[in-house]
Design a protein around this motif. Structure first.
Motif, PDB file in Angstrom:
ATOM      1  N   TRP A 162      -5.248  -2.863   6.326  1.00  0.00           N
ATOM      2  CA  TRP A 162      -6.046  -2.409   5.790  1.00  0.00           C
ATOM      3  C   TRP A 162      -7.964  -2.278   6.045  1.00  0.00           C
ATOM      4  O   TRP A 162      -8.731  -2.569   6.956  1.00  0.00           O
ATOM      5  N   THR A 163      -9.269  -1.502   5.408  1.00  0.00           N
ATOM      6  CA  THR A 163     -10.547  -2.373   5.487  1.00  0.00           C
ATOM      7  C   THR A 163     -11.029  -3.162   5.601  1.00  0.00           C
ATOM      8  O   THR A 163     -10.787  -3.943   5.284  1.00  0.00           O
ATOM      9  N   ARG A 192       5.739  -0.599  11.856  1.00  0.00           N
ATOM     10  CA  ARG A 192       5.433   0.057  10.311  1.00  0.00           C
ATOM     11  C   ARG A 192       5.333  -0.777   9.360  1.00  0.00           C
ATOM     12  O   ARG A 192       6.046  -1.156   8.963  1.00  0.00           O
ATOM     13  N   ALA A 193       4.528  -0.286   8.372  1.00  0.00           N
ATOM     14  CA  ALA A 193       4.853  -0.559   6.601  1.00  0.00           C
ATOM     15  C   ALA A 193       5.963  -0.263   6.138  1.00  0.00           C
ATOM     16  O   ALA A 193       6.161  -1.956   6.025  1.00  0.00           O
ATOM     17  N   VAL A 219       1.402  -6.051   1.979  1.00  0.00           N
ATOM     18  CA  VAL A 219       1.560  -5.227   3.154  1.00  0.00           C
ATOM     19  C   VAL A 219       0.373  -3.833   2.851  1.00  0.00           C
ATOM     20  O   VAL A 219       0.797  -3.496   1.904  1.00  0.00           O
ATOM     21  N   GLY A 220      -0.113  -3.537   4.321  1.00  0.00           N
ATOM     22  CA  GLY A 220      -1.239  -3.016   4.271  1.00  0.00           C
ATOM     23  C   GLY A 220      -0.547  -0.892   4.349  1.00  0.00           C
ATOM     24  O   GLY A 220       0.251  -1.431   4.357  1.00  0.00           O
ATOM     25  N   ALA A 242       0.645  -1.332   0.458  1.00  0.00           N
ATOM     26  CA  ALA A 242       0.174   0.421  -0.014  1.00  0.00           C
ATOM     27  C   ALA A 242       1.055   1.152  -0.255  1.00  0.00           C
ATOM     28  O   ALA A 242       2.277   1.379   0.614  1.00  0.00           O
ATOM     29  N   LEU A 243       0.655   2.375  -0.333  1.00  0.00           N
ATOM     30  CA  LEU A 243       1.290   4.139  -0.555  1.00  0.00           C
ATOM     31  C   LEU A 243       0.724   4.003   0.533  1.00  0.00           C
ATOM     32  O   LEU A 243       0.090   4.443   1.299  1.00  0.00           O
ATOM     33  N   VAL A 244       2.264   4.476   1.604  1.00  0.00           N
ATOM     34  CA  VAL A 244       2.172   5.063   2.112  1.00  0.00           C
ATOM     35  C   VAL A 244       3.582   6.030   1.921  1.00  0.00           C
ATOM     36  O   VAL A 244       3.857   6.346   0.666  1.00  0.00           O
TER      37      VAL A 244
END
Length: 242
Positions: free
Chosen positions: A199-200, A223-224, A193-194, A84-86
């Protein structure tokens, strides 16, 4: 001590054994690595690593002579990171370390809880991310950079494009410890990895339909970027039989 490295993707082969490097890689060798005429360096090109010697310069470009092929290690398993974009620094850190570890593919995800938005910046972001990946290959001596996919939403993922072993970093009660998963040496693997906050429920339901196995990396909240690299390191060690 290892030799300096340059990528040859945009270099021009001007004869059977002579190369003219592009301006960026020439600048890197001469002004960053302080290489001079007569010195050797490694040239990285899709699936190959060459030994080259600087013969001179022409209009700011390094002219180098190919002296032979060097052994190169490419992982036999296809390991994909679905991330996921962080925040920018953390995401770029992930790109660097995932490339050095030898992943074959990186799939950025526009998760519902991602704080990063790409509106109006998409092309520049992709160009920057590819540059970061290319630089990371020069650190680790990787011939083939990982494929960087266009960012997707979770719902854009398709069953037929994913390997059979699908692992999902999750904070749910049903997540199995990653160390308890039987990861075989012949397995191709995708590890997801969220974002911060995970994740929702809707995204988790979609992953469940795609038969992702929820896994835990321990009792601590990570952390991600920490979770991505810790999980990838374990998976790669398992598939390589180290």
């Amino acid at each position: 001590m290892s030799l300096p490295r340059a990528r040859l993707d945009r270099a021009e082969k001007i004869s059977d054994n002579m190369w003219s490097l592009d301006l960026k890689e020439s600048h890197h060798l001469v002004h960053v690595k302080r290489c001079r005429i007569g010195e050797e360096f490694e040239g990285l090109l899709e699936g190959r690593k060459l030994l080259l010697k600087i013969e001179g310069y022409e209009q700011g470009r390094v002219i180098a002579k190919e002296r032979g092929k060097l052994p190169i290690y490419e992982r036999s398993r296809h390991i994909s990171l679905l991330i996921a974009l962080v925040k920018n620094n953390a995401f770029e850190d992930i790109l660097n370390h995932a490339t050095e570890l030898g992943v074959a593919e990186i799939i950025p995800i526009l998760a519902e809880r991602s704080v990063v938005q790409l509106k109006g910046q998409f092309t520049k972001k992709m160009e920057r991310w590819r540059r970061i990946i290319a630089e990371a290959t020069k650190i680790s001596g990787i011939g083939n950079p990982p494929l960087l996919n266009t960012p997707l939403k979770v719902q854009d993922l398709r069953d037929e494009s994913l390997p059979s072993l699908r692992l999902l970093g999750a904070l749910t009660d049903d997540a199995k410890p990653l160390g308890s998963v039987n990861i075989k040496q012949q397995d191709d693997v995708v590890f997801a990895v969220g974002p911060e906050g995970d994740w929702t429920e809707g995204e988790m339901a979609y992953f469940a339909r795609l038969k992702f196995l929820p896994v835990s990396l321990g009792p601590n909240i990570l952390r991600a970027n920490t979770a991505a690299i810790a999980g990838l390191s374990y998976i790669i060690l398992c598939t390589e039989g180290v």
